[in-house]
Design a protein around this motif. Structure first.
Motif, mmCIF file in Angstrom:
data_model
loop_
_atom_site.group_PDB
_atom_site.id
_atom_site.type_symbol
_atom_site.label_atom_id
_atom_site.label_comp_id
_atom_site.label_asym_id
_atom_site.label_seq_id
_atom_site.Cartn_x
_atom_site.Cartn_y
_atom_site.Cartn_z
ATOM 1 N N ALA A 32 0.824 -1.212 0.000
ATOM 2 C CA ALA A 32 0.000 0.000 0.000
ATOM 3 C C ALA A 32 0.859 1.264 0.000
ATOM 4 C CB ALA A 32 -0.936 0.001 1.212
ATOM 5 N N SER A 35 2.777 1.583 -3.376
ATOM 6 C CA SER A 35 1.894 2.008 -4.463
ATOM 7 C C SER A 35 1.454 3.460 -4.320
ATOM 8 C CB SER A 35 0.644 1.123 -4.494
ATOM 9 O OG SER A 35 0.989 -0.235 -4.574
ATOM 10 N N LEU A 37 -0.588 4.514 -2.171
ATOM 11 C CA LEU A 37 -1.991 4.553 -1.750
ATOM 12 C C LEU A 37 -2.103 5.174 -0.361
ATOM 13 C CD1 LEU A 37 -3.103 0.977 -2.867
ATOM 14 C CD2 LEU A 37 -3.270 3.120 -4.139
ATOM 15 N N PHE A 162 -3.103 -3.051 -10.843
ATOM 16 C CA PHE A 162 -2.334 -2.464 -9.752
ATOM 17 C C PHE A 162 -1.271 -1.554 -10.360
ATOM 18 C CE2 PHE A 162 -3.683 -6.713 -8.487
ATOM 19 C CZ PHE A 162 -4.462 -6.413 -7.380
ATOM 20 N N ARG A 164 1.498 2.072 -9.566
ATOM 21 C CA ARG A 164 2.123 2.970 -8.600
ATOM 22 C C ARG A 164 1.836 4.403 -9.029
ATOM 23 N NH1 ARG A 164 6.633 6.007 -7.003
ATOM 24 N NH2 ARG A 164 7.387 5.466 -4.923
ATOM 25 N N HIS A 168 -0.268 10.582 -4.508
ATOM 26 C CA HIS A 168 -1.052 9.657 -3.703
ATOM 27 C C HIS A 168 -2.482 9.523 -4.227
ATOM 28 C CE1 HIS A 168 2.283 10.296 -0.867
ATOM 29 N NE2 HIS A 168 1.972 9.080 -0.453
ATOM 30 N N LEU A 169 -3.086 8.392 -3.893
ATOM 31 C CA LEU A 169 -4.431 8.090 -4.392
ATOM 32 C C LEU A 169 -5.432 9.146 -3.935
ATOM 33 C CD1 LEU A 169 -6.416 6.142 -5.789
ATOM 34 C CD2 LEU A 169 -6.657 4.974 -3.592
ATOM 35 N N ALA A 187 -6.445 7.779 -11.814
ATOM 36 C CA ALA A 187 -6.877 6.454 -11.377
ATOM 37 C C ALA A 187 -8.135 6.028 -12.130
ATOM 38 C CB ALA A 187 -7.145 6.463 -9.873
ATOM 39 N N ASP A 191 -8.287 0.538 -11.415
ATOM 40 C CA ASP A 191 -7.225 0.872 -10.469
ATOM 41 C C ASP A 191 -7.795 1.079 -9.070
ATOM 42 O OD1 ASP A 191 -4.989 0.838 -12.198
ATOM 43 O OD2 ASP A 191 -5.568 2.777 -13.005
ATOM 44 N N SER A 195 -6.755 -0.888 -5.802
ATOM 45 C CA SER A 195 -6.202 -0.111 -4.695
ATOM 46 C C SER A 195 -6.973 -0.369 -3.407
ATOM 47 C CB SER A 195 -6.247 1.379 -5.036
ATOM 48 O OG SER A 195 -5.481 1.652 -6.194
ATOM 49 N N VAL A 198 -5.894 -3.649 -1.949
ATOM 50 C CA VAL A 198 -4.591 -3.561 -1.296
ATOM 51 C C VAL A 198 -4.736 -3.032 0.124
ATOM 52 C CG1 VAL A 198 -2.347 -2.401 -1.336
ATOM 53 C CG2 VAL A 198 -3.303 -3.301 -3.452
ATOM 54 N N GLU A 358 3.563 4.911 -13.172
ATOM 55 C CA GLU A 358 2.110 5.079 -13.176
ATOM 56 C C GLU A 358 1.622 4.680 -14.552
ATOM 57 O OE1 GLU A 358 -1.218 8.412 -11.968
ATOM 58 O OE2 GLU A 358 0.908 8.760 -11.702
#
Length: 417
Positions: A32, A35, A37, A162, A164, A168-169, A187, A191, A195, A198, A358
């Motif tokens: 997490a 990635s 996230l 999945f 990266r 951030h998400l 995203a 995705d 996410s 995860v 990404e």
């Protein structure tokens, strides 16, 4: 007045919990954080929260078993409690020195067994149940991994994505008068599903870690009445959380040597299966190793993935040329059905080291899964999943560490104390 031995016991218990938090947080939330996230602080906070929930609920049963089940609680004198906790902490030290995820639970139980043998107070029936669970749990992990790898893994691989994220998400949008949270605009819906999985599975791992590991830090102190069960849980989780916020930051940055070569989908599968096995055993009050069950699941998952090259009938029938068995290896998780394309799922190490980038994934190509028996062994075995020598060393230490704990504890309590 609190005796010196009780203070020493509390300090050793906190040391054990601190190290558990440092190692377990990275294993659970490495994907997490890698990635992008979650941030490291958020990961540590979530791990502490769910570890507390696991310890406060099903973890109580494990503490009861280790504090007053394997041997009577009366045997945990302040000296004995410090001795048992010392061997538990020593197992963590040996594990770190050799880079092997030795089972803290198995070593802690071994120290208690040594005390029980020295005082002739061991509950042999309960120990038979615990050892049986230690044998059955890894086998269940292997079988579950093999079934998922053979029948479900390819379908999951083409349906989940999945990546990266460069940012951030969840982000803070300051474009308006009032700042508001929004999702990363890069995203895609697939995705977001990946996410969410995860993060959810990472929290589940934290729950399982708290359920199984809190007892390792405080069971002897609860057994001798130095602290209550509730106080023990708070102490254990506080120490685990402190480890998560401090030394785990390095683990989160590098993830974990044991899972960096795994595709992130494989890491989520084995984490889910391993956490489920340990959560069920914790509910039953049986201390068991998450590392052992997870590693066996990795082996089973890789074997199941590789076995898609042949049908069940062909597996049961020896190859005429005699090379079928040699071709079925466990190194099949990260391989693509088309060697010219990147794998559907980046590895955990890729995500943590920014190598994955990404990317939208392979949504624009035919993602049909070849039927079982029509995939090629060479393609499925393109990468080795685990090093045989390393696996042998891990298994040896899994057996050796608890055995040494039993012998050392027995000699200490029978001849010295």
């Amino acid at each position: 007045m609190v005796s010196t031995l009780v203070v020493v016991g509390l300090l050793v218990a906190a040391f054990v919990g601190f190290n558990i938090g440092g190692s377990s947080t990275g294993v659970a939330f490495g994907p997490a954080v890698g990635s992008r996230l979650l941030r490291k602080v958020t990961a540590a906070a979530l791990f502490s929260l769910f570890a507390f929930l696991g310890a406060w609920t099903v973890g109580r049963n494990v503490i009861a078993t280790m504090s007053d089940g394997i041997i009577p609680a009366a045997q945990f004198s302040p000296t004995a409690a410090v001795g048992v906790l010392f061997f538990t902490g020593l197992s963590l030290l040996v594990s770190n020195l050799y880079g092997v995820p030795a089972s803290t639970s198995m070593t802690a139980v071994g120290a208690i067994v040594g005390l029980g043998l020295a005082t002739d107070s061991l509950n042999e029936a309960l120990m038979f149940t615990i050892i049986s669970a230690w044998i059955v749990a890894p086998l269940l992990g292997f079988v579950a991994g093999a079934i998922v790898g053979r029948y479900l893994y390819p379908q999951l691989e083409v349906r989940l994505s999945f990546t990266r994220f460069e940012r951030h998400l969840v982000q803070l949008d300051r474009s308006g008068r009032v700042p508001r949270l929004r999702l990363n605009t890069n995203a895609a819906p697939r995705d977001l599903v990946g996410s969410l999985l995860v993060i959810v599975i990472a929290c589940y791992m934290g729950f399982s870690a708290g359920a199984s590991n809190a007892a390792n830090a405080v069971a002897p102190l609860v057994g001798n009445g130095s602290i209550t069960l509730e106080q023990g849980i708070v102490l254990a989780v506080a120490a685990i959380g402190l480890g998560g916020f401090t030394i785990a930051r390095r683990t989160l940055a590098t993830v974990s040597d044991g899972i960096t070569d795994l595709p992130i989908l494989a890491a989520l599968v084995v984490s889910s299966i391993g956490a489920t096995i340990i959560t069920v055993l914790s509910y039953l009050g049986i201390p068991a190793s998450l590392a052992v069950s997870t590693t066996c699941c990795i082996i089973g998952l890789g074997w199941g993935r590789a076995s898609r090259a042949v049908t069940l009938a062909e597996i049961a029938t020896p190859s005429v040329e005699g090379d079928l068995g040699a071709g079925l290896t466990t190194g099949a998780l990260a391989a693509s059905t088309d060697s010219d394309d990147p794998p559907l799922s980046p590895t955990v190490g890729d995500l943590a080291s920014s190598m994955a980038g990404e990317r939208p994934g392979r949504r624009d190509r035919d993602t049909a899964v070849p039927p079982i028996g029509e995939e090629h062994v060479d393609e499925l075995s393109a990468e080795s999943l685990f090093d045989r020598a390393a696996t042998r060393r891990i298994v040896i230490l899994w057996i050796l560490a608890p055995s040494l704990s039993v012998v050392s504890s027995y000699l200490l309590f029978a001849l010295v104390l």
